[in-house]
Motif scaffolding. Structure first.
Motif, short mmCIF file in Angstrom:
data_model
loop_
_atom_site.label_atom_id
_atom_site.label_comp_id
_atom_site.label_asym_id
_atom_site.label_seq_id
_atom_site.Cartn_x
_atom_site.Cartn_y
_atom_site.Cartn_z
N LEU A 401 0.85 -1.18 0.00
CA LEU A 401 0.00 0.00 0.00
C LEU A 401 0.89 1.25 0.00
O LEU A 401 2.06 1.18 0.42
N HIS A 403 1.40 3.75 1.84
CA HIS A 403 2.04 4.21 3.07
C HIS A 403 2.96 3.15 3.69
O HIS A 403 3.52 3.39 4.77
N ASN A 413 -2.71 -5.96 4.81
CA ASN A 413 -2.59 -4.68 4.12
C ASN A 413 -1.74 -4.90 2.87
O ASN A 413 -0.50 -5.01 2.96
N ASN A 415 -1.87 -4.95 -1.89
CA ASN A 415 -2.53 -5.03 -3.19
C ASN A 415 -2.21 -6.39 -3.79
O ASN A 415 -1.07 -6.87 -3.68
N THR A 453 -7.40 -4.34 -3.49
CA THR A 453 -6.71 -3.60 -2.44
C THR A 453 -7.34 -3.95 -1.09
O THR A 453 -8.55 -3.79 -0.89
N TRP A 454 -6.48 -4.43 -0.16
CA TRP A 454 -6.93 -4.84 1.17
C TRP A 454 -6.27 -3.96 2.23
O TRP A 454 -5.05 -3.72 2.18
N SER A 455 -7.10 -3.51 3.18
CA SER A 455 -6.59 -2.68 4.28
C SER A 455 -7.20 -3.16 5.59
O SER A 455 -8.43 -3.21 5.72
N GLU A 456 -6.34 -3.55 6.52
CA GLU A 456 -6.76 -4.05 7.83
C GLU A 456 -7.81 -5.15 7.69
O GLU A 456 -8.82 -5.19 8.41
#
Length: 506
Positions: A401, A403, A413, A415, A453-456
């Motif tokens: 990601l 950041h 977290n 891609n 896209t995966w976040s937390e």
């Protein structure tokens, strides 16, 4: 006080020194003052009081001597010396180069078996000893070849190290066992062919021991016409490689497996070539590099495929192509013989995703294929020439990601991008009584690239880019103009339209 017996010394590479015959005049391990080389152990006697903590002390054993034995002695010039040097420096990739020269150096023999051993031992020389543990394998290499005459040659090397003990004396050893056999007497030409091949085999073995990646070009397979079939395998530590190659009047076939990867490649020996084979081969290189770079394949994997293109070497010139192509017709051909390249990489889920809902997400090149096939039909003065090029890719990769510096699999977290592509180009030309009746080119491409896209642990985005495109072009006027030498009046098509690349999609 408890007594300690049978202590085995740890031996490092530096302890072995250079090979020698018999006992070295200077011991490999030097005796040092007891104050620097004491082994201190706590007492295990339950009768001793808790206050009595006097340690048990044992001085380092007397110096040891290095011994090198090779039996039986070989009559081949230089082989014993190469074997001794390889045994001394078995951890050095150069030692595998020395060992790989064996088929050439032993080619004059019908059969031979040798055992080379280097020992570090305390006390008197020990002819027989009992192993304290199974040998630790250092590496293996096996080579076999069938020559044009039908003669079969095998060459095998096994390297081990370990520790032994007898009558209170300790011993550390390294050994190499070599066997060579030929089922019939080789001619001078066949011996020379093995000697020449061994030069390339030495470079190949050294390169694999150093880089753990096989460079097929170093074997110069197409330069050894007397060797019609070759099998080669190597195991060094956790890295392994197996190669099979065979050639005849019609085809060259390579099968290569290394560290979970595989490459299968065939090239027609009597292919239907044009007049631009060098340029066409560069187009193949470009397609491989472009496709595997897009799939985030490692540089090592890309290099293996590019080096395997050496199988195109030594093919007949365009003037030797059969059947002949009418003047101007070669413009619709690639200039290469028919071929097939199939590669399967290591495609698996990262360790952090193997045991959760993402276990089916993989990273790597599942499959990559690049091929060309040509069909020629001639009947009653009518000549049909169809040539099809194909490229297919199935791959996926993870990226970080914005950041983060790298994908975070623990907290999900990342891609994840999946690529699936299939491109095909077919040219067809029809000639009647040596006159061009029609010339067409059909291009078809299906391309899909999906990024999640995966976040937390939550999917926050999904981007999909799909292309499905077909096009038919009539090139009869262009081919006819080339035939008449009037190329300028009809213009030149973009060269990329004749090659299976991604450029056409943009």
């Amino acid at each position: 006080m408890a007594q300690i017996t049978g202590v085995t010394l740890p031996v490092t590479t530096a302890d072995w020194g250079s090979p020698a015959s018999g006992v070295r005049p200077e011991p490999a391990l030097q005796h040092e003052p007891e104050s620097k080389n004491r082994i201190t152990l706590a007492s295990g006697d339950p009768s001793r009081s808790n206050e009595d903590t006097t340690p048990l002390v044992m001085a380092r054993p007397a110096p040891v001597a290095a011994t090198l034995d090779i039996s039986p002695a070989s009559s081949s010039s230089g082989w014993d010396q190469s074997l001794g040097q390889a045994l001394s420096d078995i951890d050095d990739p150069e030692s595998w180069s020395m060992l790989a020269h064996g088929p050439g150096l032993l080619a004059g023999h019908e059969s031979t078996t040798q055992h080379a051993e280097s020992r570090l031992q305390s006390g008197q020389a020990i002819d027989r000893f009992q192993l304290q543990e199974p040998p630790n394998p250092l590496g293996k290499m096996r080579f076999s070849a069938t020559l044009e005459s039908g003669a079969k040659v095998t060459f095998e090397v096994t390297a081990n190290q370990g520790h032994g003990q007898s009558r209170g004396s300790s011993l550390a050893y390294r050994s190499i066992d070599v066997s060579y056999a030929s089922d019939s007497e080789l001619t001078e030409a066949e011996q020379e062919a093995l000697t020449q091949f061994s030069q390339g085999l030495g470079q190949f073995a050294r390169d694999f021991a150093r880089n753990r990646s096989p460079d097929v070009a170093l074997l110069n397979l197409t330069d050894s016409p007397l060797l019609t079939s070759i099998k080669l395998s190597m195991q060094i530590g956790k890295d392994s490689m197996a190669l099979s190659y065979q050639t005849d009047a019609d085809n060259r076939q390579l099968d290569l497996r290394w560290n979970g990867r595989s490459l299968s490649m065939s090239v027609d020996s009597d292919g239907f070539a044009g007049n631009a084979s060098a340029e066409a081969l560069n187009d193949v290189r470009r397609t491989i590099t472009e496709s595997l770079s897009k799939a985030k394949a490692s540089e090592d994997d890309q290099s293996v495929l590019l080096q395997a293109l050496s199988l195109f070497g030594g093919l007949p010139d365009a003037s030797d192509a059969v059947p002949s192509v009418p003047e101007g017709g070669e413009a619709l051909l690639t200039g290469l013989p028919d071929y097939t390249i199939r590669f399967n990489g290591v495609a698996e889920a990262p360790e952090g995703l193997k045991y959760n809902e993402h276990f089916q997400k993989y990273s790597g090149v599942r499959s990559f294929e690049l091929s060309q096939s040509t069909k020629v039909t001639e009947k009653d003065g009518r000549l049909l020439i169809d040539q099809t090029q194909l490229m297919a890719l199935d791959a996926a990769y993870f990226t970080a990601l914005p950041h983060l510096e790298r994908p975070d699999f623990n907290y999900e977290n990342f891609n994840w991008t999946v690529i699936k592509e299939h491109h095909e180009i077919t040219t067809q030309q029809v000639w009647e009584d040596n006159k061009l009746a029609s010339a067409q080119m059909w291009r078809s491409s299906q391309s899909s690239q999906i990024t999640e896209t995966w976040s937390e642990g939550e999917q926050i985005d999904r981007a999909a880019n799909r292309i499905d495109r077909q096009q038919l072009d009539d090139l009869a006027d262009w081919v006819d103009a080339r035939r008449k030498g009037d190329q300028g009046s009809k213009g030149e098509p973009d060269p990329s339209v004749f090659n299976v690349t991604h450029q056409w999609l943009h």
